[in-house]
Design a protein around this motif. Structure first.
Motif, PDB file in Angstrom:
ATOM      1  N   PRO A 197       0.820  -1.207   0.000  1.00  0.00           N
ATOM      2  CA  PRO A 197       0.000   0.000   0.000  1.00  0.00           C
ATOM      3  C   PRO A 197       0.860   1.265   0.000  1.00  0.00           C
ATOM      4  CG  PRO A 197      -0.229  -1.197   2.076  1.00  0.00           C
ATOM      5  CD  PRO A 197       0.674  -1.989   1.214  1.00  0.00           C
ATOM      6  N   ILE A 214      -4.253  -3.021   1.201  1.00  0.00           N
ATOM      7  CA  ILE A 214      -4.798  -3.200  -0.145  1.00  0.00           C
ATOM      8  C   ILE A 214      -6.176  -3.844  -0.035  1.00  0.00           C
ATOM      9  CG2 ILE A 214      -4.494  -4.289  -2.400  1.00  0.00           C
ATOM     10  CD1 ILE A 214      -1.432  -4.166  -1.877  1.00  0.00           C
ATOM     11  N   GLY A 235      -8.785  -1.200   0.861  1.00  0.00           N
ATOM     12  CA  GLY A 235      -9.044  -0.283  -0.242  1.00  0.00           C
ATOM     13  C   GLY A 235      -9.867  -0.914  -1.339  1.00  0.00           C
ATOM     14  N   CYS A 284     -10.416   0.037  -5.480  1.00  0.00           N
ATOM     15  CA  CYS A 284      -9.068   0.347  -5.972  1.00  0.00           C
ATOM     16  C   CYS A 284      -8.170   0.676  -4.789  1.00  0.00           C
ATOM     17  CB  CYS A 284      -9.104   1.507  -6.949  1.00  0.00           C
ATOM     18  SG  CYS A 284      -9.672   3.056  -6.221  1.00  0.00           S
ATOM     19  N   LYS A 285      -6.869   0.766  -5.060  1.00  0.00           N
ATOM     20  CA  LYS A 285      -5.917   1.143  -4.015  1.00  0.00           C
ATOM     21  C   LYS A 285      -4.658   1.682  -4.666  1.00  0.00           C
ATOM     22  CE  LYS A 285      -4.295   1.281   0.231  1.00  0.00           C
ATOM     23  NZ  LYS A 285      -4.713   2.345   1.103  1.00  0.00           N
ATOM     24  N   SER A 286      -4.112   2.742  -4.104  1.00  0.00           N
ATOM     25  CA  SER A 286      -2.825   3.271  -4.529  1.00  0.00           C
ATOM     26  C   SER A 286      -1.740   2.350  -3.965  1.00  0.00           C
ATOM     27  CB  SER A 286      -2.646   4.692  -3.996  1.00  0.00           C
ATOM     28  OG  SER A 286      -1.398   5.205  -4.370  1.00  0.00           O
TER      29      SER A 286
END
Length: 112
Positions: free
Chosen positions: A64, A70, A73, A79-81
């Protein structure tokens, strides 16, 4: 041996661009989460394998980039950055799939 992660075996993810290694992040990738005995099972890191396309079979790790995991999110936002990293050098790991010293980057992983 690499196998699908049971919790995400039927879920596909995508990466479409990102900052960093443009040889890797410069093209759309369809992914699935996998597990391997040589990968650290830290709950904040995911091991991913590319399905089809230019990078078919490529394996790398995600962690993450922002607060939260993750899993959280993807569950709440879809979604996840994330930060893309090469694979660690340890027994049983085929680091040629995306070696630790390779340039990684930052991107978003999206559930598809």
């Amino acid at each position: 041996m690499i196998s699908p992660h049971p919790s995400f075996a039927r879920t596909r993810f995508a990466i479409d661009g990102g900052d960093g290694d443009q040889q890797l992040l410069g093209s759309y990738m369809l992914l699935e989460r996998v597990v391997a005995p040589w990968f650290d099972s830290n709950p904040s890191a995911w091991l991913m394998q590319v399905i089809g396309g230019k990078h078919n079979g490529l394996v790398f790790s995600l962690s993450p980039r922002t607060l939260g995991t993750i899993d959280e999110g993807v569950a709440s936002e879809g979604c996840k950055s994330v930060i893309v990293k090469g694979l660690p050098e340890q027994p049983g790991c085929d680091a040629t799939l995306y070696p630790q010293e390779a340039i990684g980057g930052m991107t978003f992983i999206d559930r598809v």
